[in-house]
Design a protein around this motif. Structure first.
Motif, PDB file in Angstrom:
ATOM      1  N   PRO A 125       0.782  -1.240   0.000  1.00 39.03           N
ATOM      2  CA  PRO A 125       0.000   0.000   0.000  1.00 39.03           C
ATOM      3  C   PRO A 125       0.816   1.296   0.000  1.00 39.03           C
ATOM      4  CG  PRO A 125       0.086  -0.887   2.196  1.00 39.03           C
ATOM      5  CD  PRO A 125       0.784  -1.891   1.317  1.00 39.03           C
ATOM      6  N   ASN A 126       2.122   1.230  -0.183  1.00 46.42           N
ATOM      7  CA  ASN A 126       2.899   2.456  -0.342  1.00 46.42           C
ATOM      8  C   ASN A 126       2.581   3.087  -1.695  1.00 46.42           C
ATOM      9  OD1 ASN A 126       4.768   2.500   2.090  1.00 46.42           O
ATOM     10  ND2 ASN A 126       5.123   0.436   1.307  1.00 46.42           N
ATOM     11  N   PRO A 127       2.655   4.398  -1.812  1.00 47.31           N
ATOM     12  CA  PRO A 127       2.215   5.084  -3.029  1.00 47.31           C
ATOM     13  C   PRO A 127       3.246   5.161  -4.146  1.00 47.31           C
ATOM     14  CG  PRO A 127       2.868   6.686  -1.408  1.00 47.31           C
ATOM     15  CD  PRO A 127       2.984   5.342  -0.728  1.00 47.31           C
ATOM     16  N   PRO A 134      -7.642  -3.881  -2.056  1.00 47.52           N
ATOM     17  CA  PRO A 134      -7.553  -2.967  -0.910  1.00 47.52           C
ATOM     18  C   PRO A 134      -6.178  -2.306  -0.796  1.00 47.52           C
ATOM     19  CG  PRO A 134      -8.686  -4.976  -0.278  1.00 47.52           C
ATOM     20  CD  PRO A 134      -8.148  -5.212  -1.661  1.00 47.52           C
ATOM     21  N   ASN A 135      -5.113  -3.067  -1.027  1.00 44.82           N
ATOM     22  CA  ASN A 135      -3.771  -2.483  -0.957  1.00 44.82           C
ATOM     23  C   ASN A 135      -3.582  -1.399  -2.014  1.00 44.82           C
ATOM     24  OD1 ASN A 135      -2.562  -3.976   1.200  1.00 44.82           O
ATOM     25  ND2 ASN A 135      -2.442  -5.757  -0.150  1.00 44.82           N
ATOM     26  N   GLY A 136      -4.185  -1.593  -3.185  1.00 43.67           N
ATOM     27  CA  GLY A 136      -4.096  -0.606  -4.243  1.00 43.67           C
ATOM     28  C   GLY A 136      -4.863   0.660  -3.900  1.00 43.67           C
ATOM     29  N   VAL A 137      -6.021   0.490  -3.284  1.00 42.96           N
ATOM     30  CA  VAL A 137      -6.803   1.650  -2.848  1.00 42.96           C
ATOM     31  C   VAL A 137      -6.019   2.459  -1.819  1.00 42.96           C
ATOM     32  CG1 VAL A 137      -8.884   2.381  -1.617  1.00 42.96           C
ATOM     33  CG2 VAL A 137      -9.037   0.578  -3.334  1.00 42.96           C
ATOM     34  N   GLU A 138      -5.407   1.772  -0.869  1.00 41.38           N
ATOM     35  CA  GLU A 138      -4.602   2.453   0.152  1.00 41.38           C
ATOM     36  C   GLU A 138      -3.446   3.211  -0.501  1.00 41.38           C
ATOM     37  OE1 GLU A 138      -5.044   2.705   3.346  1.00 41.38           O
ATOM     38  OE2 GLU A 138      -6.313   1.047   4.014  1.00 41.38           O
ATOM     39  N   ALA A 139      -2.813   2.602  -1.493  1.00 38.32           N
ATOM     40  CA  ALA A 139      -1.684   3.235  -2.168  1.00 38.32           C
ATOM     41  C   ALA A 139      -2.117   4.483  -2.919  1.00 38.32           C
ATOM     42  CB  ALA A 139      -1.034   2.243  -3.130  1.00 38.32           C
ATOM     43  N   ALA A 140      -3.257   4.403  -3.605  1.00 34.84           N
ATOM     44  CA  ALA A 140      -3.756   5.549  -4.356  1.00 34.84           C
ATOM     45  C   ALA A 140      -4.095   6.710  -3.430  1.00 34.84           C
ATOM     46  CB  ALA A 140      -4.985   5.143  -5.167  1.00 34.84           C
ATOM     47  N   MET A 174      -4.523  10.668  -4.517  1.00 36.67           N
ATOM     48  CA  MET A 174      -5.345  10.522  -5.716  1.00 36.67           C
ATOM     49  C   MET A 174      -6.728   9.984  -5.364  1.00 36.67           C
ATOM     50  SD  MET A 174      -2.402   8.764  -8.103  1.00 36.67           S
ATOM     51  CE  MET A 174      -0.823   9.599  -8.382  1.00 36.67           C
ATOM     52  N   GLN A 175      -7.677  10.214  -6.257  1.00 36.42           N
ATOM     53  CA  GLN A 175      -8.990   9.594  -6.131  1.00 36.42           C
ATOM     54  C   GLN A 175      -8.902   8.180  -6.691  1.00 36.42           C
ATOM     55  OE1 GLN A 175     -12.580  12.249  -6.741  1.00 36.42           O
ATOM     56  NE2 GLN A 175     -11.109  13.306  -8.037  1.00 36.42           N
ATOM     57  N   VAL A 176      -9.815   7.317  -6.236  1.00 37.47           N
ATOM     58  CA  VAL A 176      -9.747   5.929  -6.690  1.00 37.47           C
ATOM     59  C   VAL A 176     -11.132   5.331  -6.875  1.00 37.47           C
ATOM     60  CG1 VAL A 176      -9.406   5.188  -4.290  1.00 37.47           C
ATOM     61  CG2 VAL A 176      -8.849   3.625  -6.154  1.00 37.47           C
TER      62      VAL A 176
END
Length: 235
Positions: free
Chosen positions: A157-159, A185-191, A196-198
C-alpha cells in the motif's frame, strides 16, 4: 486482468486521470492466480481463501509469496513458491481475457485525448505473459510502470508506483488530478496515500469492509460514468 493499475492524465479535460490496477480491470488474471495458488496449497491441505488473497492483492510477488507462506504455514521457501507459481502461470496467463468494459473505456478515453498509463505491481516477466494476447490494447497507453521498476522502491500500500507513474506524464500529472482504478484494498490504500482519487471495482467475494475507503465502488467497469469525474461522457 486483475489484481494490476492503470493511470490517465487528460491534458485537455481539466483533470488528470490515473488508471489503477490492470490485472483485474483488463485480463482477468486474479482468477488464474487463485487457481494456481490453490493447486499448490492443496498439496499441504491448505486453502487459498479470500481472507488470504485480500492480504496479497496488489503487492509485489516476493512480498505476496512470503505472506502466503507465513499465513498458511507452507513448508517451502519464498523462492520455491515463486518458481512453481511462475511455471504454472506461464501456461495459463495467455488465456486471460479482457474484463468487461475495459476495452470500451480505454478506447473512449484515447479518442478524447485523455492521457493513459498503467501502473502494475507485476514484474516484467509476469506482465509480458499476461499481456501477450493483448499487445494492441496495451499500446493505447502512454506508458507502463511495473513493480520491478527502479523508481518503485516499495510496493502497495505504499504510493511509490502511482507517484512514479504520474511523474512520467508529459507534463507530470499533479496527484490531486489523477484518478486510479483498482480492485485491491492495498491498491486503494496506495492511491489514497498518493493523494489521488480511486474508483474500486472489487471482486464480489471481497469483504465489503475492505472497499469502504474508495472514492466510489462499482460492480463492473461497465457501470463507470466518465462524466462523474469530469471526463467526456460516452456517446
Amino acid at each position: 486482468m486483475r489484481g494490476t493499475a492503470d493511470a490517465w492524465h487528460p491534458g485537455c479535460c481539466g483533470r488528470s486521470r490515473f488508471w489503477g490496477r490492470l490485472e483485474r480491470r483488463h485480463p482477468d488474471t486474479e482468477r488464474l492466480y487463485s487457481v494456481v495458488f490453490q493447486d499448490i496449497c492443496s498439496r499441504y491441505d491448505k486453502t487459498y481463501s479470500w481472507d488470504v488473497k485480500s492480504l496479497v492483492m496488489g503487492k509485489k510477488a516476493p512480498e505476496a509469496a512470503q505472506i502466503i507462506i507465513d499465513v498458511l504455514q507452507l513448508p517451502m521457501s519464498r523462492e520455491e513458491l515463486l518458481g512453481e507459481v511462475q511455471a504454472k502461470l506461464h501456461d495459463v496467463f495467455p488465456t486471460a481475457a479482457l474484463m468487461p468494459g475495459a476495452e470500451k473505456l480505454i478506447h473512449h478515453l484515447r479518442k478524447h485525448g485523455v492521457p493513459l498509463a498503467v501502473a502494475t505491481s507485476s514484474g516484467s516477466t509476469s506482465f509480458e505473459m499476461k499481456t501477450r494476447a493483448h499487445q494492441e490494447f496495451f499500446r493505447l497507453f502512454d506508458h507502463i510502470v511495473l513493480g520491478d521498476d527502479p523508481e518503485v522502491g516499495s510496493g502497495k500500500p505504499n504510493p511509490d508506483i502511482f507517484l512514479a507513474c504520474a511523474r512520467r506524464f508529459c507534463p507530470p500529472a499533479p496527484a490531486e488530478k489523477c484518478l486510479v482504478f483498482e480492485d485491491a484494498p492495498n491498491g486503494v490504500e496506495a492511491a489514497l496515500a498518493a493523494g489521488m482519487q480511486v474508483v474500486m471495482v472489487p471482486d464480489a467475494n471481497l469483504h465489503r469492509d475492505l472497499t469502504a475507503k474508495a472514492t466510489i465502488v462499482l460492480p463492473s467497469l461497465q457501470d463507470f460514468q466518465p462524466q462523474q469525474f469530469g471526463l467526456p461522457p460516452y456517446e
